[in-house]
Structures are given as C-alpha cells and as structure tokens.
Write a protein that holds these residues in place. Structure first.
Motif, short mmCIF file in Angstrom:
data_model
loop_
_atom_site.label_atom_id
_atom_site.label_comp_id
_atom_site.label_asym_id
_atom_site.label_seq_id
_atom_site.Cartn_x
_atom_site.Cartn_y
_atom_site.Cartn_z
N GLY A 154 0.50 -1.33 0.04
CA GLY A 154 0.12 -0.58 -0.09
C GLY A 154 0.36 1.28 0.23
N PHE A 155 2.01 1.28 0.76
CA PHE A 155 3.07 2.80 0.71
C PHE A 155 4.30 2.55 -0.22
CE2 PHE A 155 4.62 5.11 4.79
CZ PHE A 155 4.07 5.81 3.42
N CYS A 156 3.19 3.01 -1.19
CA CYS A 156 4.29 2.71 -2.37
C CYS A 156 4.71 3.70 -2.91
CB CYS A 156 2.81 3.09 -4.00
SG CYS A 156 1.64 1.98 -3.66
N ALA A 157 5.07 5.15 -2.04
CA ALA A 157 6.56 5.94 -2.01
C ALA A 157 6.96 5.35 -1.22
CB ALA A 157 5.47 7.17 -1.30
N ALA A 158 7.39 4.63 -0.21
CA ALA A 158 8.44 3.57 0.48
C ALA A 158 9.12 2.33 -0.17
CB ALA A 158 7.35 4.15 1.68
N GLY A 159 8.31 2.12 -1.21
CA GLY A 159 9.27 0.72 -1.90
C GLY A 159 10.99 1.53 -1.99
N PRO A 160 11.06 -0.37 -1.81
CA PRO A 160 10.51 -2.36 -1.61
C PRO A 160 10.05 -1.30 -0.07
CG PRO A 160 12.60 -1.84 -3.13
CD PRO A 160 12.24 -0.34 -2.56
N ALA B 120 2.66 13.82 -0.15
CA ALA B 120 4.10 12.68 0.29
C ALA B 120 4.14 11.13 0.16
CB ALA B 120 3.47 13.50 1.50
N ASN B 121 2.64 11.15 0.44
CA ASN B 121 3.03 9.16 0.93
C ASN B 121 1.78 8.44 -0.37
OD1 ASN B 121 4.34 9.55 3.86
ND2 ASN B 121 1.98 9.70 4.62
N VAL B 122 2.47 8.89 -1.36
CA VAL B 122 1.78 7.68 -2.63
C VAL B 122 1.47 6.71 -2.19
CG1 VAL B 122 1.26 7.32 -5.02
CG2 VAL B 122 2.93 9.56 -4.60
N GLY B 123 0.55 6.34 -2.90
CA GLY B 123 -0.15 5.14 -2.25
C GLY B 123 -1.30 4.64 -2.35
N LEU B 124 -1.68 2.84 -1.88
CA LEU B 124 -3.09 2.53 -1.57
C LEU B 124 -3.59 3.22 -0.39
CD1 LEU B 124 -4.90 1.49 -4.09
CD2 LEU B 124 -4.32 -0.98 -2.86
N VAL B 125 -5.16 3.73 0.01
CA VAL B 125 -5.55 3.46 1.21
C VAL B 125 -6.92 2.94 1.02
CG1 VAL B 125 -3.80 5.13 2.07
CG2 VAL B 125 -6.03 5.99 0.82
N GLU B 126 -7.72 2.60 2.71
CA GLU B 126 -8.94 2.09 2.85
C GLU B 126 -9.44 2.70 4.40
OE1 GLU B 126 -11.59 -2.13 2.80
OE2 GLU B 126 -9.61 -1.97 2.43
N VAL B 127 -10.30 3.53 3.35
CA VAL B 127 -10.92 4.22 4.85
C VAL B 127 -12.33 4.32 4.99
CG1 VAL B 127 -8.72 6.58 5.11
CG2 VAL B 127 -10.91 6.47 3.12
N PRO B 128 -12.87 4.42 5.76
CA PRO B 128 -14.66 3.88 6.31
C PRO B 128 -15.23 5.39 5.18
CG PRO B 128 -13.63 4.28 8.35
CD PRO B 128 -12.30 4.66 7.28
N MET B 129 -16.24 4.85 4.91
CA MET B 129 -17.07 6.24 3.98
C MET B 129 -17.88 6.97 4.87
SD MET B 129 -17.86 5.31 0.92
CE MET B 129 -18.07 3.64 -0.19
N GLY B 130 -17.46 8.00 4.61
CA GLY B 130 -17.66 9.51 5.28
C GLY B 130 -16.38 10.27 6.25
N THR B 131 -15.25 9.49 6.03
CA THR B 131 -14.07 10.42 6.06
C THR B 131 -13.66 11.51 5.26
OG1 THR B 131 -12.71 8.13 6.38
CG2 THR B 131 -10.84 9.53 6.01
N SER B 132 -13.35 11.93 5.95
CA SER B 132 -13.25 13.70 5.26
C SER B 132 -11.47 13.90 4.51
CB SER B 132 -13.04 15.00 6.17
OG SER B 132 -11.21 14.64 7.19
N LEU B 133 -12.08 14.55 3.27
CA LEU B 133 -10.72 14.21 2.58
C LEU B 133 -9.72 15.33 3.28
CD1 LEU B 133 -10.11 15.13 -0.18
CD2 LEU B 133 -11.30 16.77 -1.16
N LYS B 134 -9.92 15.45 4.04
CA LYS B 134 -8.77 16.53 4.62
C LYS B 134 -7.87 15.51 5.37
CE LYS B 134 -7.92 20.22 8.29
NZ LYS B 134 -8.41 21.64 9.14
N SER B 135 -8.33 14.15 5.91
CA SER B 135 -8.27 13.14 6.52
C SER B 135 -7.05 12.67 5.98
CB SER B 135 -8.75 12.20 7.83
OG SER B 135 -8.46 11.47 8.01
N LEU B 136 -7.86 12.43 4.95
CA LEU B 136 -7.16 11.80 3.82
C LEU B 136 -5.56 12.21 3.43
CD1 LEU B 136 -7.91 9.12 1.93
CD2 LEU B 136 -8.83 10.39 0.12
N ILE B 137 -6.03 13.11 3.11
CA ILE B 137 -5.16 14.64 2.08
C ILE B 137 -3.16 14.16 3.58
CG2 ILE B 137 -4.00 16.61 1.59
CD1 ILE B 137 -7.11 16.48 0.00
N PHE B 138 -4.22 14.53 4.43
CA PHE B 138 -2.87 15.72 5.30
C PHE B 138 -2.44 14.22 6.48
CE2 PHE B 138 -4.97 19.24 3.59
CZ PHE B 138 -3.40 19.81 3.14
N ASP B 139 -3.57 13.13 6.75
CA ASP B 139 -2.86 13.03 8.01
C ASP B 139 -2.84 11.23 7.43
OD1 ASP B 139 -3.89 14.35 10.03
OD2 ASP B 139 -6.76 13.52 10.04
#
Length: 598
Positions: free
Chosen positions: A53-59, A364-383
């Motif tokens: 998932g954390f593609c930016a940090a690979g391998p 900063a963290n390019v990658g694959l993430v899974e979050v609950p529906m209703g998560t804010s865009l702000k949390s997705l981008i910054f947290d």
C-alpha cells in the motif's frame, strides 16, 4: 501476524507492481543469499506478498513477529539486516520510516499515520499473505464464507444479507449490490453469468490491480458466492492486458482453487458448479462500461448498447448477467462471515463500509489506502497522505478520474461518500484521487482529462465523439493564448450538453473536469483569456520567463538546473534569463523556492 511455527522470524517483502519496479526481487535474492551464507535459511523466511500500500516508500519489508517496518530497502542492505535484526535483535534504524517534518523514525508499522488511520476490509490481507499461496488465504478465513453459504444459506438468504449490508458497487456508479443480484436471480433463462470488471483505466488509479495482484482469491470467492446467489455456473474476469502480474496471479489462483475443489464441479460436495475464466482486455477505457465490456468478451467492438434491457435480463450473449468490480467482490467474504449489521455499522447512512483509494499526485505518501466512508478529504490528504511535499499549498483534489471533478482548497472538510462528493461537483468513481498543489494549472488539468476522454471515446454517439473534441480544441486555444470573451460560457453550455445527451455513463460525465474547474477556478480561466497569463506558471505561451529582482535570493538554483543554459548568474548577483536560449521547460520555476520567476 505471527511467525510460522517452523520459523522464528519472517520478512514480508512487498511484491506489488510498484515495489517490483523498485527492485524488491533483487532484495529477496540478496536476503536469501545472506541467510544461506550464515546457515539461517531454516530459521528466517522471506515471503513475497502483494502490494503493501505504501508505494512511495518501496521496496517495503515488514519483519514479524514484531511488525518492524522497513522502507526503501536495497539489496546492499541485506548483510546489515541479517547481522543487526536477525542475529543481534536490533532494529536497523536507517531503514525505518520517517515523516518529512518529524524528528524521530517510527519502528512499528501500526504507529505510522499512513497505516494507523486506515480500516481494512477489502485490503484485510494486505502484506500478510503470499498472493500465490492458496493456503495463506485459507489460513485467514479464506473460502470460509463460501463454505458457510453452501452449508447454511439459500441463494435468497445470501442476497438478503448483501442487501441488508448496504454494500454499493465500488466501480463508480454506486448501485446497491444486493438489488443487482436480486434482479439477476429472478430471470429464469439459463445459462447465467457473473462477471468481474478488472478493466481499471482511470489515470492514476491502481486499486483493483493491487487487489488482483495481492489477494486474488478474495475476488474468486466473491464471484463464486455471487454465482451461487444468482444461479450462474460460469464467471469471467475482464482484466486489461497491461496488468500481466494480475493476470498471472489470478490464473494461478483459479488453478489452485480448482485443485482444492473450490471451483469447478460439485464445489465442496454441495452440488454447486461454478468456474471462472480470465478475459484479457485491450485497454479501451470505454470497456469499463458494463455493456461495452460484455461486447468485448463476445468478440465484438467494445461499444455501449442501448438499455433496456439491462444486463441482469440480457447481458453476456443475451443471457442474465451480473457484473461487479474487483473491490465489490472483495467485500463479500467479510460481509458473509461478520454479518450485514457489522458492515452497515461502518460508514454513513447512505454509504456503508469502506472505500479503497489510490492517492497520487502532489502528495507525500503516494499509495493505496482504505478508509471508512464519511472520512473527510482533509484527513485523507494530511493525516494519511502526509500533506503536500516541499511545503507547498494544497490546491485541489481530482476525485473520480476523467469522469470526476476537482474539489478545491477550502472544501477539504467534505466527507468522502457518494452523495457528498456529487454535491461538491465530483464523484466517487472507482477511487482515484489526484492531489494538486499551487503549481498546477486548473485549465491545463481540465484539458488533460478532456484529451484522455477524446482519445478513449468509442465514437458511437455524436455529443461525446464531436463535442469532446470541440471542447478540447477550445481549451487548447485558451492555454495557448488564443482565448476570447465568451469562451467560458461556451464551455459550460457545451459541457452540459455533452453530459445530458451522451449515450453511456462515460460520456455523461466526461465534461465534469471542465465544469468543476470552471465552478471553482473561474478566475484562472479569466486570467488565461483576458490577461493572457497563467497564474500557476504552467502554460508556456502565457509565461514571461523573467526574474523578479526583489524576490531573487541570488542562490543560483535556477542556473544550476536549467537544461538549456538560458539562465545567466554569478555569485551574489540576480539571475537573468536569455529568452533566445529559453525552451520554456519550466525547470527554473519548479526549482525556485521564492517565486522569483514569472
């Protein structure tokens, strides 16, 4: 995750496409050699997993049983890892992850914000199993849902459970999955088919690819349960040929499932017959549309057909057909095992469960993430995403691919669910999220997505075939300095016409990038047209390429990075640009930290 009883330690090394491209196979070979050299091969095991998932940090490699997270691992690190981590029990500090602004490195994967703030349902096996080992999948409740369904539930029971869960299709439209299965079951014509849409074509999207590569059995199990529910005995997975690793792992998974009696005839001795075949697609974006995809499987040109009848009544070869995407099927196992109420308790009133997103762009963290529906865009981008690199400002997020829209800075608190995104002028789509910073021109971005849609249009209907080309040409005029008064109004009228009159869902949303950027960034369009200036300094024909003397810090960064030798500079002097040599490549602008070039 615990080490196998026969090994005291396991290194779970990412073998997703991103990490493979970064050299993870070479890392495995180096580790295996070093372990053998020290006679440790029977104590420590190196396992290649799917995408972490954390593609930016690979391998990426995670050491169990402790869960130590190592990133950017290289073959030359193998002796150090074996000496320090394996033999001396000490963490290799320099390979631990470190946030851009943080002082300390983080040893445990669970303590890294990128991972700690996610909730995994679809990606429940991420980085924990060998994608090519069916026993690893079974050890984590794999095929237990299929067994439960065949042992304890009627097809109607299954459909009712999926309906009650509130699961909506994750391919873009968000249609309730249970209702689609119910509709398909009621038709009595046979044979019936169930199809998995793995034809992921959005720019910047790699959610389905990662699931097919890293957890292929979760897709097969979901399809088998769908087949049982609707009365189908044959399934097809439509995968674009540009995903060779996904095809390879899916094919092995199918063969292994057949060998274990989990696909084929009389599955688990319950009289249920169901098998799956892979159909490689040629990479046409329009084949992401269900009826075009079915035409393609039939050997016809991939073009949407008129509805009704809908696919549930007359789909593949004119027979009742259910189609869901990869992520939808991957949700089925946990819903059956944990219950509909459990799944429905996650998310929002109208959008249940979680959603997988591919975070790309200026993040900063390019990658694959899974979050609950209703998560804010702000949390997705910054947290989770770690914010915008190089201390630049967030400008917009393109959500939903070429059919989606841009959500601007100031609206970061918008919830990520179907209804909220549509209200904001975007859409869920399949889950691609492209982050843009202050150096992004929104007019040029709209042109990029329009160009993609022009190239991928099947050409069947006039609004999409001709209208998008006219829209692209008008945007090109604007970014090249030929924009005129009235162009904005023309684009709005044309965009609404394309969306309202195109034949299929792709055409009906193709103008969204243009309409949403005009809605939120009209001032940029006006600057391009009236002032003949690109505020983001992206469009070469609308940039002066001169140094602002009172902003220049005389650092020489522009001089050292200019590929054409157009920057004239000496120590303690203000830089100048020789316009005769300047190729308008924007390298000077990208490297200047002080906004001294316009």
């Amino acid at each position: 995750m615990c080490a196998s009883p026969s090994y005291r330690m396991q290194f779970m090394l990412c073998a997703g496409t991103g990490c493979l491209a970064s050299g993870s196979l070479d890392v495995k070979e180096a580790l295996d050699r070093e372990l053998a050299k020290r006679n440790l091969q029977d104590e420590v095991q190196v396992i290649m997993t799917g995408c972490n998932g954390f593609c930016a940090a690979g391998p990426i490699m995670v050491a169990y049983p402790d869960g130590i997270f190592y990133n950017q691992v290289k073959p030359e690190h193998a002796p150090l890892i074996v000496e320090e981590h394996v033999l001396k029990g000490r963490v290799v500090e320099k390979l631990l992850f470190k946030e851009e602004a943080a002082k300390d490195r983080v040893p445990l994967m669970k303590d890294i914000g990128f991972f700690g703030l996610q909730r995994l349902i679809v990606l429940r096996n991420r980085g924990l199993i060998d994608a090519e080992n069916i026993d690893d999948y079974i050890a984590r409740d794999g095929y237990a849902a299929l067994s439960k369904v065949l042992e304890e539930m009627t097809p109607e029971d299954v459909i009712e459970e999926i309906k009650k869960s509130g699961l909506r299709g994750r391919g873009g439209g968000g249609f309730p999955c249970g209702l689609k299965w119910e509709e398909c079951r009621k038709y009595t014509s046979f044979p019936k088919y169930t199809i998995c849409n793995g034809d992921e074509g959005d720019p910047g999207a790699f959610m389905d690819r990662s699931v097919m590569e890293g957890d292929p059995h979760s897709v097969l199990e979901g399809m088998a349960i769908s087949g049982y529910a609707i009365g189908a005995e044959q399934g097809y997975i439509y995968v674009r040929a540009e995903y060779p690793l996904a095809i390879q792992r899916l094919q092995k998974a199918i063969e292994d499932a057949r060998a274990y009696g989990l696909l084929g005839q009389d599955i688990l001795g319950k009289g249920f017959n169901f098998d799956i075949a892979i159909y490689p697609g040629a990479g046409a974006f329009v084949c992401g549309e269900s009826t075009a995809l079915m035409y393609s499987i039939e050997g016809k040109r991939g073009m949407p057909r008129i509805k009704p009848p809908r696919s549930a009544e007359a789909g593949l070869w004119n027979q009742p057909t259910n189609l869901n995407n990869v992520e939808t099927y991957a949700n089925i196992n946990p819903i059956i095992l944990n219950g509909a109420d459990w799944f429905a308790s996650i998310g929002t009133e109208g959008s249940k469960g979680t959603k997988v997103f591919a975070l790309t762009g200026a993040i900063a963290n390019v990658g694959l993430v899974e979050v609950p529906m209703g998560t804010s865009l702000k949390s997705l981008i910054f947290d989770i995403g770690g914010g915008i690199p190089k201390k630049r400002k967030f400008k917009a997020a393109q959500i939903g691919g070429p059919s989606g829209g841009c959500i601007p800075s100031g609206m970061e608190d918008v919830q990520i669910d179907y209804e909220s995104l549509i209200s904001a002028g975007a859409m869920m789509g399949s889950g691609g999220v492209v982050i843009m910073d202050e150096l992004t021109c929104m007019v040029d971005t709209a042109r990029f997505f329009t160009d993609f849609s022009v190239e991928e249009s099947c050409g069947k209907c006039v609004p999409c075939r001709e209208g998008l080309k006219v829209m692209y040409d008008k945007l090109t005029d604007i970014v090249e300095g030929r924009g005129q008064e009235g162009d904005i109004e023309f684009l709005i009228e044309l965009g609404n016409h394309i969306n309202n009159t195109s034949h299929c869902g792709l055409g009906k949303s193709a103008a969204n990038p243009v309409l949403s950027t005009i809605r939120y960034f009209r001032h940029e369009y006006e600057a391009h047209i009236r002032d003949k200036h690109c505020p983001a300094l992206v469009c070469p024909d609308l940039i002066d390429f001169v140094v602002i003397e009172d902003k220049c810090k005389m650092c020489g960064l522009c001089y050292r990075n200019c590929p054409s030798g157009a920057v004239i500079w000496e120590k303690k002097t203000v830089a100048r640009i020789d316009l005769d040599k300047c190729t308008k490549c924007r390298t000077c602008i990208s490297n200047c930290r002080f906004g001294a070039i316009r």
